[in-house]
Design a protein around this motif. Structure first.
Motif, PDB file in Angstrom:
ATOM      1  N   ILE A  21      -4.869 -13.074   1.550  1.00 60.08           N
ATOM      2  CA  ILE A  21      -4.886 -11.578   1.002  1.00 60.08           C
ATOM      3  C   ILE A  21      -6.527 -11.626   0.054  1.00 60.08           C
ATOM      4  O   ILE A  21      -6.540 -10.575   0.318  1.00 60.08           O
ATOM      5  CB  ILE A  21      -3.530 -11.750   0.294  1.00 60.08           C
ATOM      6  CG1 ILE A  21      -2.631 -11.940   1.457  1.00 60.08           C
ATOM      7  CG2 ILE A  21      -3.352 -10.061   0.011  1.00 60.08           C
ATOM      8  CD1 ILE A  21      -1.331 -11.725   0.589  1.00 60.08           C
ATOM      9  N   TYR A  22      -6.226 -12.360  -0.704  1.00 61.47           N
ATOM     10  CA  TYR A  22      -7.199 -11.742  -1.732  1.00 61.47           C
ATOM     11  C   TYR A  22      -8.886 -11.371  -0.480  1.00 61.47           C
ATOM     12  O   TYR A  22      -9.878 -10.664  -1.218  1.00 61.47           O
ATOM     13  CB  TYR A  22      -7.633 -13.248  -3.038  1.00 61.47           C
ATOM     14  CG  TYR A  22      -8.845 -12.653  -3.495  1.00 61.47           C
ATOM     15  CD1 TYR A  22      -8.696 -11.986  -4.831  1.00 61.47           C
ATOM     16  CD2 TYR A  22     -10.064 -13.544  -3.967  1.00 61.47           C
ATOM     17  CE1 TYR A  22      -9.212 -11.785  -5.877  1.00 61.47           C
ATOM     18  CE2 TYR A  22     -10.941 -13.427  -4.520  1.00 61.47           C
ATOM     19  CZ  TYR A  22     -10.929 -12.460  -5.644  1.00 61.47           C
ATOM     20  OH  TYR A  22     -11.906 -12.014  -6.779  1.00 61.47           O
ATOM     21  N   MET A  23      -8.739 -12.245  -0.183  1.00 61.82           N
ATOM     22  CA  MET A  23     -10.539 -12.144   0.537  1.00 61.82           C
ATOM     23  C   MET A  23     -10.129 -11.191   1.033  1.00 61.82           C
ATOM     24  O   MET A  23     -11.226 -10.053   1.863  1.00 61.82           O
ATOM     25  CB  MET A  23     -10.485 -13.287   1.635  1.00 61.82           C
ATOM     26  CG  MET A  23     -10.935 -14.273   1.007  1.00 61.82           C
ATOM     27  SD  MET A  23     -13.083 -14.407  -0.089  1.00 61.82           S
ATOM     28  CE  MET A  23     -12.840 -15.581  -1.079  1.00 61.82           C
ATOM     29  N   ASN A  24      -9.038 -10.629   2.187  1.00 57.83           N
ATOM     30  CA  ASN A  24      -8.786  -9.255   2.552  1.00 57.83           C
ATOM     31  C   ASN A  24      -8.976  -7.703   1.418  1.00 57.83           C
ATOM     32  O   ASN A  24      -9.449  -7.015   1.652  1.00 57.83           O
ATOM     33  CB  ASN A  24      -7.592  -9.084   3.338  1.00 57.83           C
ATOM     34  CG  ASN A  24      -7.216  -8.092   4.324  1.00 57.83           C
ATOM     35  OD1 ASN A  24      -8.403  -7.434   4.114  1.00 57.83           O
ATOM     36  ND2 ASN A  24      -6.032  -7.731   4.592  1.00 57.83           N
ATOM     37  N   LYS A  25      -8.727  -8.052   0.541  1.00 57.91           N
ATOM     38  CA  LYS A  25      -8.935  -6.990  -0.818  1.00 57.91           C
ATOM     39  C   LYS A  25      -9.966  -7.367  -0.920  1.00 57.91           C
ATOM     40  O   LYS A  25     -10.853  -5.384  -1.177  1.00 57.91           O
ATOM     41  CB  LYS A  25      -7.526  -7.628  -1.364  1.00 57.91           C
ATOM     42  CG  LYS A  25      -6.287  -6.863  -1.587  1.00 57.91           C
ATOM     43  CD  LYS A  25      -6.120  -5.448  -0.876  1.00 57.91           C
ATOM     44  CE  LYS A  25      -4.505  -5.002  -0.687  1.00 57.91           C
ATOM     45  NZ  LYS A  25      -4.524  -4.123   0.440  1.00 57.91           N
ATOM     46  N   THR A  26     -10.447  -8.264  -0.969  1.00 60.57           N
ATOM     47  CA  THR A  26     -12.178  -7.820  -1.577  1.00 60.57           C
ATOM     48  C   THR A  26     -12.755  -7.936  -0.515  1.00 60.57           C
ATOM     49  O   THR A  26     -13.999  -6.457  -1.312  1.00 60.57           O
ATOM     50  CB  THR A  26     -12.651  -9.128  -2.151  1.00 60.57           C
ATOM     51  OG1 THR A  26     -11.615 -10.361  -2.792  1.00 60.57           O
ATOM     52  CG2 THR A  26     -14.132  -9.332  -2.622  1.00 60.57           C
ATOM     53  N   ALA A  27     -12.244  -7.596   0.890  1.00 63.21           N
ATOM     54  CA  ALA A  27     -13.459  -7.019   1.508  1.00 63.21           C
ATOM     55  C   ALA A  27     -13.724  -5.952   1.714  1.00 63.21           C
ATOM     56  O   ALA A  27     -14.319  -4.760   2.115  1.00 63.21           O
ATOM     57  CB  ALA A  27     -13.493  -7.526   3.127  1.00 63.21           C
ATOM     58  N   GLU A  28     -11.943  -5.297   1.508  1.00 58.91           N
ATOM     59  CA  GLU A  28     -12.001  -3.546   1.295  1.00 58.91           C
ATOM     60  C   GLU A  28     -11.812  -2.951   0.194  1.00 58.91           C
ATOM     61  O   GLU A  28     -12.592  -1.765  -0.126  1.00 58.91           O
ATOM     62  CB  GLU A  28      -9.825  -3.370   1.537  1.00 58.91           C
ATOM     63  CG  GLU A  28      -9.671  -2.040   1.138  1.00 58.91           C
ATOM     64  CD  GLU A  28      -8.096  -2.359   1.147  1.00 58.91           C
ATOM     65  OE1 GLU A  28      -7.425  -0.817   0.536  1.00 58.91           O
ATOM     66  OE2 GLU A  28      -7.293  -3.388   1.998  1.00 58.91           O
ATOM     67  N   ARG A  29     -12.478  -3.077  -0.895  1.00 53.74           N
ATOM     68  CA  ARG A  29     -13.268  -3.092  -2.248  1.00 53.74           C
ATOM     69  C   ARG A  29     -14.106  -2.668  -2.315  1.00 53.74           C
ATOM     70  O   ARG A  29     -14.579  -1.718  -2.807  1.00 53.74           O
ATOM     71  CB  ARG A  29     -12.526  -4.069  -4.119  1.00 53.74           C
ATOM     72  CG  ARG A  29     -10.775  -4.147  -3.405  1.00 53.74           C
ATOM     73  CD  ARG A  29     -10.544  -2.412  -4.232  1.00 53.74           C
ATOM     74  NE  ARG A  29      -9.253  -2.536  -4.285  1.00 53.74           N
ATOM     75  CZ  ARG A  29      -8.310  -1.524  -4.175  1.00 53.74           C
ATOM     76  NH1 ARG A  29      -8.635  -0.450  -3.114  1.00 53.74           N
ATOM     77  NH2 ARG A  29      -7.058  -1.847  -3.790  1.00 53.74           N
ATOM     78  N   TRP A  30     -15.077  -3.794  -1.385  1.00 52.49           N
ATOM     79  CA  TRP A  30     -16.173  -3.674  -1.057  1.00 52.49           C
ATOM     80  C   TRP A  30     -17.126  -2.253  -0.461  1.00 52.49           C
ATOM     81  O   TRP A  30     -17.986  -1.840  -0.392  1.00 52.49           O
ATOM     82  CB  TRP A  30     -17.051  -5.181  -0.461  1.00 52.49           C
ATOM     83  CG  TRP A  30     -18.534  -5.587  -0.050  1.00 52.49           C
ATOM     84  CD1 TRP A  30     -19.504  -6.013  -0.685  1.00 52.49           C
ATOM     85  CD2 TRP A  30     -19.194  -4.533   1.396  1.00 52.49           C
ATOM     86  NE1 TRP A  30     -20.727  -5.158  -0.370  1.00 52.49           N
ATOM     87  CE2 TRP A  30     -20.365  -5.272   1.551  1.00 52.49           C
ATOM     88  CE3 TRP A  30     -18.666  -4.437   2.044  1.00 52.49           C
ATOM     89  CZ2 TRP A  30     -20.974  -4.306   1.742  1.00 52.49           C
ATOM     90  CZ3 TRP A  30     -19.463  -4.476   3.663  1.00 52.49           C
ATOM     91  CH2 TRP A  30     -20.671  -4.247   3.162  1.00 52.49           C
ATOM     92  N   LEU A  31     -16.317  -2.512   0.738  1.00 53.15           N
ATOM     93  CA  LEU A  31     -16.739  -1.710   2.085  1.00 53.15           C
ATOM     94  C   LEU A  31     -16.045  -0.211   0.907  1.00 53.15           C
ATOM     95  O   LEU A  31     -16.987   0.605   1.343  1.00 53.15           O
ATOM     96  CB  LEU A  31     -15.609  -1.730   2.843  1.00 53.15           C
ATOM     97  CG  LEU A  31     -16.044  -1.337   4.457  1.00 53.15           C
ATOM     98  CD1 LEU A  31     -17.034  -0.568   4.394  1.00 53.15           C
ATOM     99  CD2 LEU A  31     -14.523  -0.884   5.086  1.00 53.15           C
ATOM    100  N   SER A  32     -15.065   0.145   0.501  1.00 50.02           N
ATOM    101  CA  SER A  32     -14.416   1.040  -0.032  1.00 50.02           C
ATOM    102  C   SER A  32     -16.192   1.432  -1.439  1.00 50.02           C
ATOM    103  O   SER A  32     -16.106   2.736  -1.565  1.00 50.02           O
ATOM    104  CB  SER A  32     -13.284   0.487  -0.893  1.00 50.02           C
ATOM    105  OG  SER A  32     -12.767   1.837  -1.863  1.00 50.02           O
ATOM    106  N   SER A  33     -16.372   0.483  -2.063  1.00 46.44           N
ATOM    107  CA  SER A  33     -17.437   0.917  -2.810  1.00 46.44           C
ATOM    108  C   SER A  33     -18.607   1.225  -2.146  1.00 46.44           C
ATOM    109  O   SER A  33     -19.342   2.426  -2.403  1.00 46.44           O
ATOM    110  CB  SER A  33     -17.205  -0.064  -3.579  1.00 46.44           C
ATOM    111  OG  SER A  33     -18.455  -1.029  -3.270  1.00 46.44           O
ATOM    112  N   ARG A  34     -19.416   0.826  -1.022  1.00 48.46           N
ATOM    113  CA  ARG A  34     -20.155   1.393  -0.159  1.00 48.46           C
ATOM    114  C   ARG A  34     -19.996   2.539   0.259  1.00 48.46           C
ATOM    115  O   ARG A  34     -20.872   3.149   0.822  1.00 48.46           O
ATOM    116  CB  ARG A  34     -20.281   0.225   1.180  1.00 48.46           C
ATOM    117  CG  ARG A  34     -20.414  -0.983   0.677  1.00 48.46           C
ATOM    118  CD  ARG A  34     -21.992  -0.961  -0.447  1.00 48.46           C
ATOM    119  NE  ARG A  34     -22.202  -2.729  -0.367  1.00 48.46           N
ATOM    120  CZ  ARG A  34     -22.548  -3.097  -1.842  1.00 48.46           C
ATOM    121  NH1 ARG A  34     -21.843  -2.301  -2.526  1.00 48.46           N
ATOM    122  NH2 ARG A  34     -23.202  -4.722  -2.056  1.00 48.46           N
ATOM    123  N   LEU A  35     -18.910   2.949   0.531  1.00 47.09           N
ATOM    124  CA  LEU A  35     -18.783   4.388   1.405  1.00 47.09           C
ATOM    125  C   LEU A  35     -18.704   5.060   0.296  1.00 47.09           C
ATOM    126  O   LEU A  35     -19.240   6.281   0.808  1.00 47.09           O
ATOM    127  CB  LEU A  35     -16.235   4.157   1.819  1.00 47.09           C
ATOM    128  CG  LEU A  35     -17.115   3.280   3.762  1.00 47.09           C
ATOM    129  CD1 LEU A  35     -15.260   3.232   3.778  1.00 47.09           C
ATOM    130  CD2 LEU A  35     -17.917   3.961   4.839  1.00 47.09           C
TER     131      LEU A  35
END
Length: 169
Positions: A21-35
């Motif tokens: 779950i932590y890795m999923n949220k980390t990837a989501e936040r990374w993508l959000s910051s890139r967008l």
């Protein structure tokens, strides 16, 4: 001793689940910051273009400067809106992918995994005569005996007990 073993195994599985779950949220936040960065770049470029046209007293593509302020304003508005739209689309695709993964898993569990053996000899003989593929241990045992299904006596177990040899679970 058993409860400590159970608690230890539970905590290990909980840690593994939390890591996922932590890795999923980390990837989501990374993508959000890139967008967000992409949206800010688009808005910045639109603002720089508008400022450049105004400062140089240049003409627009249509050659008319009378409605340039409204066009510049709407381009900035659209540039800022694109960030939210990008995040919505990416998040929607991620949810759809996760849902389809769940559907694939249910389909696999319901159709690809061999089913349990029959409950009694009559059901087993009926299953043997069907066209379904047979791969269970009971089917292999019947094939090894030449296709004969053994039926227990009516008063089985006659001694009130039975012994299981080589049982694996």
């Amino acid at each position: 001793e058993k409860s400590a073993s159970f608690i230890s195994e539970f905590e290990t599985k909980l840690d593994t689940n939390t890591q996922a779950i932590y890795m999923n949220k980390t990837a989501e936040r990374w993508l959000s910051s890139r967008l967000e960065l992409l949206g800010a770049t688009i808005a910045g470029l639109a603002a720089m273009f508008s400022t450049h046209v105004v400062l140089t007293n240049g003409t627009t593509v249509t050659g008319d400067m009378s409605n340039f302020a409204s066009v510049a304003g709407i381009s900035l508005s659209y540039a800022i809106t694109i960030t939210g739209l990008l995040q919505f689309v990416v998040r929607t695709f991620a949810i759809v992918e996760a849902s389809m993964n769940s559907c694939e898993r249910v389909l696999y569990y319901s159709e690809q995994i061999p089913q349990e053996s029959a409950m009694n000899a009559n059901e087993f003989e009926k299953d043997l005569s069907s066209t379904k593929p047979h791969s269970g241990p009971a089917t292999r045992a019947v094939i090894a005996r030449g296709g004969e299904v053994l039926r227990p006596n009516e008063n089985w177990p006659d001694k009130g007990a039975f012994t299981l040899n080589g049982l694996k679970m």
